[in-house]
Enzyme design. Structure first.
Site, PDB file in Angstrom:
ATOM      1  N   GLN A   1       1.967  -5.963  -3.259  1.00 37.23           N
ATOM      2  CA  GLN A   1       2.420  -6.082  -1.863  1.00 37.23           C
ATOM      3  C   GLN A   1       3.702  -5.255  -1.675  1.00 37.23           C
ATOM      4  OE1 GLN A   1       1.451  -9.484  -3.425  1.00 37.23           O
ATOM      5  NE2 GLN A   1      -0.444  -8.453  -2.924  1.00 37.23           N
TER       6      GLN A   1
ATOM      7  N   GLY B   1      -4.556  -4.163  -3.801  1.00 39.05           N
ATOM      8  CA  GLY B   1      -5.552  -3.134  -4.104  1.00 39.05           C
ATOM      9  C   GLY B   1      -4.767  -1.892  -4.470  1.00 39.05           C
ATOM     10  N   HIS B   2      -4.740  -1.555  -5.738  1.00 36.69           N
ATOM     11  CA  HIS B   2      -3.938  -0.420  -6.210  1.00 36.69           C
ATOM     12  C   HIS B   2      -4.878   0.709  -6.614  1.00 36.69           C
ATOM     13  CE1 HIS B   2      -0.294  -3.221  -7.209  1.00 36.69           C
ATOM     14  NE2 HIS B   2      -0.665  -3.264  -5.956  1.00 36.69           N
TER      15      HIS B   2
ATOM     16  N   LYS C   1       1.766   2.148  -5.136  1.00 39.05           N
ATOM     17  CA  LYS C   1       2.290   1.609  -6.401  1.00 39.05           C
ATOM     18  C   LYS C   1       1.352   1.903  -7.570  1.00 39.05           C
ATOM     19  CE  LYS C   1       2.367  -2.377  -4.340  1.00 39.05           C
ATOM     20  NZ  LYS C   1       2.108  -1.954  -2.946  1.00 39.05           N
TER      21      LYS C   1
ATOM     22  N   ASP D   1       0.805  -1.224   0.000  1.00 44.17           N
ATOM     23  CA  ASP D   1       0.000   0.000   0.000  1.00 44.17           C
ATOM     24  C   ASP D   1       0.839   1.275   0.000  1.00 44.17           C
ATOM     25  OD1 ASP D   1      -2.230  -1.643   0.126  1.00 44.17           O
ATOM     26  OD2 ASP D   1      -2.254  -1.623   2.314  1.00 44.17           O
TER      27      ASP D   1
HETATM   28  P1  GDP Z   1      -0.786   0.407  -3.530  1.00 48.72           P
HETATM   29  O1  GDP Z   1      -1.389  -0.862  -3.087  1.00 48.72           O
HETATM   30  O2  GDP Z   1       0.679   0.461  -3.312  1.00 48.72           O
HETATM   31  O3  GDP Z   1      -1.153   0.784  -4.937  1.00 48.72           O
HETATM   32  O4  GDP Z   1      -1.411   1.542  -2.579  1.00 48.72           O
HETATM   33  P2  GDP Z   1      -2.960   1.678  -2.161  1.00 48.72           P
HETATM   34  O5  GDP Z   1      -3.710   2.207  -3.316  1.00 48.72           O
HETATM   35  O6  GDP Z   1      -3.445   0.432  -1.518  1.00 48.72           O
HETATM   36  O7  GDP Z   1      -2.834   2.712  -0.977  1.00 48.72           O
HETATM   37  C1  GDP Z   1      -2.326   3.975  -1.159  1.00 48.72           C
HETATM   38  C2  GDP Z   1      -3.414   4.988  -0.767  1.00 48.72           C
HETATM   39  O8  GDP Z   1      -2.844   6.269  -0.639  1.00 48.72           O
HETATM   40  C3  GDP Z   1      -4.489   5.137  -1.827  1.00 48.72           C
HETATM   41  O9  GDP Z   1      -5.699   5.469  -1.208  1.00 48.72           O
HETATM   42  C4  GDP Z   1      -3.974   6.297  -2.667  1.00 48.72           C
HETATM   43  O10 GDP Z   1      -4.997   6.972  -3.345  1.00 48.72           O
HETATM   44  C5  GDP Z   1      -3.366   7.168  -1.611  1.00 48.72           C
HETATM   45  N1  GDP Z   1      -2.210   7.966  -2.039  1.00 48.72           N
HETATM   46  C6  GDP Z   1      -1.236   7.664  -2.930  1.00 48.72           C
HETATM   47  N2  GDP Z   1      -0.292   8.616  -2.940  1.00 48.72           N
HETATM   48  C7  GDP Z   1      -0.674   9.537  -2.030  1.00 48.72           C
HETATM   49  C8  GDP Z   1      -0.085  10.754  -1.573  1.00 48.72           C
HETATM   50  O11 GDP Z   1       0.995  11.162  -1.968  1.00 48.72           O
HETATM   51  N3  GDP Z   1      -0.770  11.430  -0.609  1.00 48.72           N
HETATM   52  C9  GDP Z   1      -1.967  10.994  -0.107  1.00 48.72           C
HETATM   53  N4  GDP Z   1      -2.553  11.728   0.824  1.00 48.72           N
HETATM   54  N5  GDP Z   1      -2.536   9.865  -0.525  1.00 48.72           N
HETATM   55  C10 GDP Z   1      -1.893   9.140  -1.465  1.00 48.72           C
HETATM   56  P1  IMO Z   2      -0.906  -4.091  -2.275  1.00 50.64           P
HETATM   57  O1  IMO Z   2      -0.458  -4.611  -3.619  1.00 50.64           O
HETATM   58  C1  IMO Z   2      -0.938  -4.566   2.050  1.00 50.64           C
HETATM   59  C2  IMO Z   2      -0.957  -8.637   3.612  1.00 50.64           C
HETATM   60  C3  IMO Z   2      -2.209  -9.099   4.312  1.00 50.64           C
HETATM   61  C4  IMO Z   2      -1.612 -10.104   5.283  1.00 50.64           C
HETATM   62  C5  IMO Z   2      -0.490 -10.736   4.474  1.00 50.64           C
HETATM   63  C6  IMO Z   2      -0.874 -12.047   3.805  1.00 50.64           C
HETATM   64  O2  IMO Z   2      -2.203  -3.384  -2.321  1.00 50.64           O
HETATM   65  O3  IMO Z   2       0.185  -3.305  -1.637  1.00 50.64           O
HETATM   66  P2  IMO Z   2      -2.420 -12.727   1.759  1.00 50.64           P
HETATM   67  O4  IMO Z   2      -3.838 -12.378   1.430  1.00 50.64           O
HETATM   68  O5  IMO Z   2      -1.451 -12.324   0.716  1.00 50.64           O
HETATM   69  O6  IMO Z   2      -2.259 -14.163   2.160  1.00 50.64           O
HETATM   70  O7  IMO Z   2      -2.086 -11.875   3.085  1.00 50.64           O
HETATM   71  O8  IMO Z   2      -0.140  -9.787   3.485  1.00 50.64           O
HETATM   72  N1  IMO Z   2      -1.187  -8.120   2.243  1.00 50.64           N
HETATM   73  C7  IMO Z   2      -1.135  -6.817   1.911  1.00 50.64           C
HETATM   74  N2  IMO Z   2      -0.959  -5.738   2.693  1.00 50.64           N
HETATM   75  N3  IMO Z   2      -1.036  -4.430   0.709  1.00 50.64           N
HETATM   76  C8  IMO Z   2      -1.194  -5.505  -0.083  1.00 50.64           C
HETATM   77  O9  IMO Z   2      -1.180  -5.415  -1.437  1.00 50.64           O
HETATM   78  C9  IMO Z   2      -1.286  -6.782   0.524  1.00 50.64           C
HETATM   79  N4  IMO Z   2      -1.454  -8.040   0.066  1.00 50.64           N
HETATM   80  C10 IMO Z   2      -1.381  -8.838   1.121  1.00 50.64           C
HETATM   81  O10 IMO Z   2      -2.856  -8.038   4.966  1.00 50.64           O
HETATM   82  O11 IMO Z   2      -1.027  -9.428   6.364  1.00 50.64           O
HETATM   83 MG    MG Z   3      -2.922  -1.554  -1.816  1.00 49.30          MG
END
Ligand code: GDP
Ligand code: IMO
Ligand code: MG
Length: 422
Positions: free
Chosen positions: A222, A39-40, A15, A12
């Site tokens: 991840q 979840g991107h 990416k 998270d």
């Molecule tokens: P990913 O899994 O690495 O793609 O990241 P996620 O989408 O799960 O989580 C990142 C969260 O932070 C999302 O809700 C994005 O919209 C938000 N986000 C990304 N970059 C920034 C930033 O620079 N500032 C803020 N406030 N939110 C951001």
């Molecule tokens: P993105 O791509 C954050 C965590 C889960 C759990 C562990 C194992 O959005 O960054 P799994 O379902 O893979 O067996 O879970 O890894 N986890 C993540 N945490 N971002 C993710 O993906 C994750 N994918 C798995 O919360 O601790």
């Molecule tokens: Mg994510």
């Protein structure tokens, strides 16, 4: 050449946002591991999208998006994701390619995931319950079914054989909280749907495109600290989230890799169980969670929050051979009087800046250095020069301490809220 983009913390990091931001520089974006545990999030034109299995280049015209062999895909979820994107007028039939070697998540893999977690009690991993672990177990156990199998006339026989094995395992775990028939209907409908897509021998495709000089972005899922080998085992996911996963997850040579772009947040978060040395279990942690809207994009779970952890960041930089860094969510720390960075860990064995093997069992006391915070709202700033000096000091320090160029700063979720530093 292939550039790699991956998360350096516990996932998270942002990416999806950066992959989408960088896509205009690439012909192909490819996912090489993980599955719908990811979840991107992408924000642009006042809209927000969350992608689970589809690469984050899908909203850019003329960009091919490949789901690689290293990915595990849940047909039902993938169908829904494709339909949502098609609703936006995207030509997904032509712009999405799926490797025939991508492993399939079956409904019983999801049930097994839940059964395993339940049987672990307090020691549960905090899995996303998307069936990831059981599907990779079947892959390495040489039982799995792959996307290409759905084209074969005896798919149903293979499916039923595997399901019978799963049902025995589920019974052994004394788990009965499921209705398989209910999940099978949408599963088989999704297979019919996916049969109409481009299921390809992706290793040939990608190597041919490389020969033609095409530019490819490998999008990690991840984070490095969730890697099956190098993460905080056993609180990890079931794939190689680190740079090594690119070669096996796409079928490319290490020689084809150019940049390794590492993404990290200006602080740390983690969702699910497992060690988190710099975790803030206090009001400040709550404030960061609120300001950063730190709730899972996939499961909605609140994310644990804490200060930036340099020993962990440096470990990820080392394992991946990171060539440049991108710092995300810098705006979230605005308004704090002081910000802290952990430089080393104190354990019963002394002080060290290395990650201990038994990080999941050890008591770790983080040793912090405190710095003056910045007060301005960074999200309105669009050039590096205009950023507050205290924030620039923070960037310089991280770049120095990791011995890595810090090339981009993200100051908000939108595509536009992105600043080049170098
Ligand atoms: P990913 O899994 O690495 O793609 O990241 P996620 O989408 O799960 O989580 C990142 C969260 O932070 C999302 O809700 C994005 O919209 C938000 N986000 C990304 N970059 C920034 C930033 O620079 N500032 C803020 N406030 N939110 C951001
Ligand atoms: P993105 O791509 C954050 C965590 C889960 C759990 C562990 C194992 O959005 O960054 P799994 O379902 O893979 O067996 O879970 O890894 N986890 C993540 N945490 N971002 C993710 O993906 C994750 N994918 C798995 O919360 O601790
Ligand atoms: Mg994510």
């Amino acid at each position: 050449m292939i550039d790699v983009l991956l998360g350096l913390q516990w996932g998270d990091e942002g990416k999806g946002k950066i992959a989408d931001f960088l896509t205009p520089q690439y012909d192909i974006v490819a996912r090489f591991q993980g599955g719908p545990n990811a979840g991107h999030s992408l924000h642009f034109n006042n809209k927000k999208f969350v992608l689970n299995t589809i690469p984050s280049g899908i909203f850019r015209e003329n960009c091919i998006n490949l789901i690689g062999n290293g990915v595990v895909a849940d047909p039902e979820r993938l169908k829904k994701e494709i339909e949502n994107i098609a609703d936006e007028g995207i030509d997904i039939k032509n712009n999405l390619l799926i490797s025939k070697k991508t492993h399939l998540i079956l409904p019983t893999h999801r049930i097994l995931d839940a059964a395993n977690e339940k049987s672990k009690g307090d020691k549960k991993i905090g899995s996303t319950l998307r069936g990831i672990g059981p599907t990779y177990m079947d892959k390495t156990g040489r039982n799995g079914l792959r996307m290409g199998d759905i084209l074969s006339h005896d798919f149903n026989t293979k499916y039923n054989e595997l399901v019978q094995k799963h049902l025995k395992l589920i019974q052994n775990l004394s788990y009965s909280d499921f209705n398989l028939e209910e999940s099978e209907k949408p599963f088989f409908e999704a297979l019919d749907f996916l049969r109409t897509f481009k299921l390809i021998d992706s290793e040939y495709y990608i190597n041919n495109e490389l020969k033609k000089g095409k530019k490819i972005l490998a999008e990690g899922a991840q984070g490095s600290l969730l890697d099956i080998d190098f993460g905080s085992y056993p609180f990890v996911t079931s794939s190689n989230t680190t740079a090594g996963g690119v070669c096996t997850g796409l079928g490319v040579s290490p020689r084809s890799i150019d940049k390794v772009i590492g993404i990290f947040k200006a602080y740390c978060t983690r969702v699910g169980s497992g060690p988190f040395p710099t975790e803030l279990n206090d009001e400040l942690g709550e404030q960061i969670r609120k300001n950063g809207m730190e709730f899972g994009a996939t499961t909605g779970r609140p994310r644990r929050t804490g200060w930036l952890d340099l020993p962990a960041l440096n470990y990820s930089v080392m394992i991946n051979g990171v060539t440049e860094l991108i710092m995300m969510k810098s705006d979230v720390l605005s308004g704090l009087e002081n910000v802290k960075i952990c430089n080393s860990y104190k354990t019963s064995e002394g002080i060290s800046d290395l990650l201990p093997f038994d990080i999941a069992d050890k008591h770790i006391e983080p040793i912090y250095q405190s710095y003056k915070g910045w007060q301005q709202d960074l999200s309105k700033i669009n050039s590096y020069e205009d950023l507050p000096q205290e924030f620039k000091n923070y960037c310089n320090l991280i770049s120095e301490q990791t011995n890595c160029k810090l090339s981009i700063i993200s100051v908000g979720p939108d595509r536009e809220e992105t600043i080049y530093r170098e």
